[in-house]
Design a protein around this motif. Structure first.
Motif, PDB file in Angstrom:
ATOM      1  N   TYR A 108       0.986  -1.373   0.205  1.00  0.00           N
ATOM      2  CA  TYR A 108       0.048   0.105  -0.059  1.00  0.00           C
ATOM      3  C   TYR A 108       0.923   1.143   0.065  1.00  0.00           C
ATOM      4  O   TYR A 108       0.538   2.272  -0.753  1.00  0.00           O
ATOM      5  CB  TYR A 108      -1.040   0.024   1.090  1.00  0.00           C
ATOM      6  CG  TYR A 108      -2.109   1.253   1.147  1.00  0.00           C
ATOM      7  CD1 TYR A 108      -3.132   1.202   0.412  1.00  0.00           C
ATOM      8  CD2 TYR A 108      -1.637   2.210   2.282  1.00  0.00           C
ATOM      9  CE1 TYR A 108      -3.600   2.341   0.392  1.00  0.00           C
ATOM     10  CE2 TYR A 108      -2.301   3.354   2.005  1.00  0.00           C
ATOM     11  CZ  TYR A 108      -3.377   3.556   1.251  1.00  0.00           C
ATOM     12  OH  TYR A 108      -4.110   4.894   1.361  1.00  0.00           O
ATOM     13  N   ASN A 109       1.793   1.250   0.675  1.00  0.00           N
ATOM     14  CA  ASN A 109       2.805   2.264   0.893  1.00  0.00           C
ATOM     15  C   ASN A 109       4.040   2.214   0.045  1.00  0.00           C
ATOM     16  O   ASN A 109       5.086   3.368   0.049  1.00  0.00           O
ATOM     17  CB  ASN A 109       3.187   2.599   2.346  1.00  0.00           C
ATOM     18  CG  ASN A 109       2.041   3.091   3.150  1.00  0.00           C
ATOM     19  OD1 ASN A 109       1.468   3.918   2.678  1.00  0.00           O
ATOM     20  ND2 ASN A 109       2.112   2.649   4.335  1.00  0.00           N
ATOM     21  N   SER A 110       3.897   1.280  -0.990  1.00  0.00           N
ATOM     22  CA  SER A 110       5.267   1.181  -1.758  1.00  0.00           C
ATOM     23  C   SER A 110       5.398   2.277  -2.812  1.00  0.00           C
ATOM     24  O   SER A 110       4.267   2.858  -3.179  1.00  0.00           O
ATOM     25  CB  SER A 110       5.148  -0.132  -2.503  1.00  0.00           C
ATOM     26  OG  SER A 110       4.009  -0.235  -3.541  1.00  0.00           O
ATOM     27  N   SER A 111       6.398   2.408  -3.359  1.00  0.00           N
ATOM     28  CA  SER A 111       6.523   3.441  -4.460  1.00  0.00           C
ATOM     29  C   SER A 111       5.683   3.129  -5.794  1.00  0.00           C
ATOM     30  O   SER A 111       5.374   4.245  -6.471  1.00  0.00           O
ATOM     31  CB  SER A 111       7.976   3.378  -4.757  1.00  0.00           C
ATOM     32  OG  SER A 111       8.559   2.354  -5.388  1.00  0.00           O
ATOM     33  N   SER A 112       5.563   1.809  -5.865  1.00  0.00           N
ATOM     34  CA  SER A 112       4.748   1.653  -7.145  1.00  0.00           C
ATOM     35  C   SER A 112       3.396   2.017  -7.173  1.00  0.00           C
ATOM     36  O   SER A 112       2.662   2.674  -7.806  1.00  0.00           O
ATOM     37  CB  SER A 112       4.656   0.149  -7.418  1.00  0.00           C
ATOM     38  OG  SER A 112       4.213  -0.581  -6.540  1.00  0.00           O
ATOM     39  N   VAL A 113       2.525   2.032  -5.865  1.00  0.00           N
ATOM     40  CA  VAL A 113       1.527   2.591  -5.526  1.00  0.00           C
ATOM     41  C   VAL A 113       1.480   4.103  -5.802  1.00  0.00           C
ATOM     42  O   VAL A 113       0.576   4.729  -6.371  1.00  0.00           O
ATOM     43  CB  VAL A 113       0.946   2.071  -4.173  1.00  0.00           C
ATOM     44  CG1 VAL A 113      -0.487   2.748  -4.037  1.00  0.00           C
ATOM     45  CG2 VAL A 113       0.373   0.520  -4.281  1.00  0.00           C
ATOM     46  N   LYS A 114       2.397   4.828  -5.282  1.00  0.00           N
ATOM     47  CA  LYS A 114       2.572   6.159  -5.246  1.00  0.00           C
ATOM     48  C   LYS A 114       2.882   6.467  -6.730  1.00  0.00           C
ATOM     49  O   LYS A 114       2.176   7.521  -7.111  1.00  0.00           O
ATOM     50  CB  LYS A 114       3.721   6.581  -4.439  1.00  0.00           C
ATOM     51  CG  LYS A 114       3.399   6.617  -2.963  1.00  0.00           C
ATOM     52  CD  LYS A 114       4.567   6.883  -2.004  1.00  0.00           C
ATOM     53  CE  LYS A 114       4.340   6.735  -0.670  1.00  0.00           C
ATOM     54  NZ  LYS A 114       5.635   7.081   0.193  1.00  0.00           N
ATOM     55  N   LYS A 115       3.645   5.726  -7.504  1.00  0.00           N
ATOM     56  CA  LYS A 115       3.598   6.227  -8.806  1.00  0.00           C
ATOM     57  C   LYS A 115       2.637   6.061  -9.708  1.00  0.00           C
ATOM     58  O   LYS A 115       2.254   6.828 -10.472  1.00  0.00           O
ATOM     59  CB  LYS A 115       4.913   5.288  -9.405  1.00  0.00           C
ATOM     60  CG  LYS A 115       5.211   5.680 -10.637  1.00  0.00           C
ATOM     61  CD  LYS A 115       6.429   4.713 -11.243  1.00  0.00           C
ATOM     62  CE  LYS A 115       6.434   5.020 -12.876  1.00  0.00           C
ATOM     63  NZ  LYS A 115       7.816   4.288 -13.467  1.00  0.00           N
ATOM     64  N   ALA A 116       1.810   4.959  -9.553  1.00  0.00           N
ATOM     65  CA  ALA A 116       0.311   4.648 -10.145  1.00  0.00           C
ATOM     66  C   ALA A 116      -0.533   5.957  -9.664  1.00  0.00           C
ATOM     67  O   ALA A 116      -1.368   6.346 -10.765  1.00  0.00           O
ATOM     68  CB  ALA A 116      -0.111   3.356  -9.773  1.00  0.00           C
ATOM     69  N   ARG A 117      -0.587   6.299  -8.552  1.00  0.00           N
ATOM     70  CA  ARG A 117      -1.476   7.463  -8.188  1.00  0.00           C
ATOM     71  C   ARG A 117      -0.928   8.686  -8.592  1.00  0.00           C
ATOM     72  O   ARG A 117      -1.886   9.492  -9.358  1.00  0.00           O
ATOM     73  CB  ARG A 117      -1.519   7.621  -6.690  1.00  0.00           C
ATOM     74  CG  ARG A 117      -2.212   6.544  -5.921  1.00  0.00           C
ATOM     75  CD  ARG A 117      -2.307   6.769  -4.344  1.00  0.00           C
ATOM     76  NE  ARG A 117      -2.572   8.135  -3.795  1.00  0.00           N
ATOM     77  CZ  ARG A 117      -1.894   8.381  -2.627  1.00  0.00           C
ATOM     78  NH1 ARG A 117      -1.393   7.690  -1.879  1.00  0.00           N
ATOM     79  NH2 ARG A 117      -2.067   9.741  -2.248  1.00  0.00           N
ATOM     80  N   LEU A 118       0.189   8.932  -9.015  1.00  0.00           N
ATOM     81  CA  LEU A 118       0.804  10.217  -9.368  1.00  0.00           C
ATOM     82  C   LEU A 118       0.274  10.137 -11.098  1.00  0.00           C
ATOM     83  O   LEU A 118       0.236  11.109 -11.509  1.00  0.00           O
ATOM     84  CB  LEU A 118       2.564  10.076  -9.305  1.00  0.00           C
ATOM     85  CG  LEU A 118       2.941  11.363 -10.097  1.00  0.00           C
ATOM     86  CD1 LEU A 118       2.497  12.606  -9.491  1.00  0.00           C
ATOM     87  CD2 LEU A 118       4.532  11.417 -10.050  1.00  0.00           C
ATOM     88  N   GLU A 119       0.673   8.901 -11.741  1.00  0.00           N
ATOM     89  CA  GLU A 119       0.558   8.951 -13.150  1.00  0.00           C
ATOM     90  C   GLU A 119      -0.994   8.981 -13.381  1.00  0.00           C
ATOM     91  O   GLU A 119      -1.496   9.729 -14.368  1.00  0.00           O
ATOM     92  CB  GLU A 119       0.999   7.486 -13.439  1.00  0.00           C
ATOM     93  CG  GLU A 119       2.277   7.159 -13.737  1.00  0.00           C
ATOM     94  CD  GLU A 119       3.235   6.116 -14.205  1.00  0.00           C
ATOM     95  OE1 GLU A 119       2.081   5.034 -14.356  1.00  0.00           O
ATOM     96  OE2 GLU A 119       4.017   5.868 -14.418  1.00  0.00           O
ATOM     97  N   SER A 120      -1.905   8.523 -12.624  1.00  0.00           N
ATOM     98  CA  SER A 120      -3.292   8.625 -12.936  1.00  0.00           C
ATOM     99  C   SER A 120      -3.642  10.247 -12.467  1.00  0.00           C
ATOM    100  O   SER A 120      -4.660  10.661 -13.333  1.00  0.00           O
ATOM    101  CB  SER A 120      -4.250   7.675 -11.840  1.00  0.00           C
ATOM    102  OG  SER A 120      -4.152   8.318 -10.665  1.00  0.00           O
ATOM    103  N   THR A 121      -3.254  10.932 -11.518  1.00  0.00           N
ATOM    104  CA  THR A 121      -3.430  12.284 -11.383  1.00  0.00           C
ATOM    105  C   THR A 121      -2.791  12.961 -12.539  1.00  0.00           C
ATOM    106  O   THR A 121      -3.723  13.988 -13.119  1.00  0.00           O
ATOM    107  CB  THR A 121      -2.745  12.763 -10.149  1.00  0.00           C
ATOM    108  OG1 THR A 121      -3.257  11.979  -8.923  1.00  0.00           O
ATOM    109  CG2 THR A 121      -2.878  14.366  -9.940  1.00  0.00           C
ATOM    110  N   LEU A 122      -1.751  12.642 -13.172  1.00  0.00           N
ATOM    111  CA  LEU A 122      -1.229  13.484 -14.191  1.00  0.00           C
ATOM    112  C   LEU A 122      -2.028  13.202 -15.574  1.00  0.00           C
ATOM    113  O   LEU A 122      -2.052  14.107 -16.299  1.00  0.00           O
ATOM    114  CB  LEU A 122       0.298  13.013 -14.428  1.00  0.00           C
ATOM    115  CG  LEU A 122       0.864  13.513 -15.577  1.00  0.00           C
ATOM    116  CD1 LEU A 122       1.333  15.153 -15.467  1.00  0.00           C
ATOM    117  CD2 LEU A 122       2.289  13.026 -15.687  1.00  0.00           C
TER     118      LEU A 122
END
Length: 186
Positions: free
Chosen positions: A28-42
């Motif tokens: 949940y807190n891994s970088s891949s989840v953060k990256k996915a959230r960033l990409e969806s926001t972008l």
């Protein structure tokens, strides 16, 4: 056992299970989840018509150049291709011809990839046989500032066929690399 006689509240039980799953899941807190959230926001931001000129996979330098374009410390150039179509590139006001060539390469590669999938273009071949032209002046010195050529915001440059003469020693169309490997008798 009957559900009406059970002492636990199903809503509370579901919240406890969910919070336990979230807190114990290391992904949940891994970088891949953060990256996915960033990409969806972008991706959501890039669908905004105000941001239509931002590339699909922007680098920080792309965004920085576009911000500087709005602030007036960058310029937008139109590049006219041989087939009559054109595209725009944004560059800092201090850009050199080399920066323009890199921006053209990036933009063309991006357009080709979006239209036809991945396609390899030999930019060495392109720049050996074509050059950019501005007000009937061939842009040849990669280290020269665009301002030295007189190029300003909203200027238009165009591709033209170009072959360097033998006298300059840089390139000659007459030099061909022939492959004789199959015709040679051993």
């Amino acid at each position: 056992m009957d559900a009406s006689t059970d002492d636990t509240n199903p809503e509370e039980d579901a919240r406890t299970t969910t919070s336990t799953a979230v807190s114990t899941t290391p992904e949940y807190n891994s970088s891949s989840v953060k990256k996915a959230r960033l990409e969806s926001t972008l991706a959501a931001l890039l669908t905004d018509p105000v941001l239509a000129d931002v590339p699909k996979k922007p680098f920080l330098s792309d965004v920085d150049t576009l911000i500087n374009l709005e602030l007036g410390s960058a310029m937008r150039l139109t590049v006219l291709k041989l087939d009559g179509t054109s595209f725009d590139v944004a560059l800092m006001n201090t850009a050199t011809l080399k920066d323009l060539k890199l921006a053209v390469k990036k933009k063309v590669n991006e357009m080709e990839e979006s239209n036809m999938g991945h396609r390899q273009i030999s930019w060495r071949h392109v720049w050996a046989n074509f050059c950019l032209l501005y007000h009937n002046e061939k842009l040849l010195d990669d280290n020269c500032s665009l301002h030295d050529y007189g190029i300003r915001n909203n200027s238009q440059v165009q591709f033209i066929p170009y072959v360097v003469s033998k006298a300059s020693g840089r390139h000659s169309r007459s030099r061909k690399h022939l492959f004789h490997g199959l015709n040679r008798k051993s």
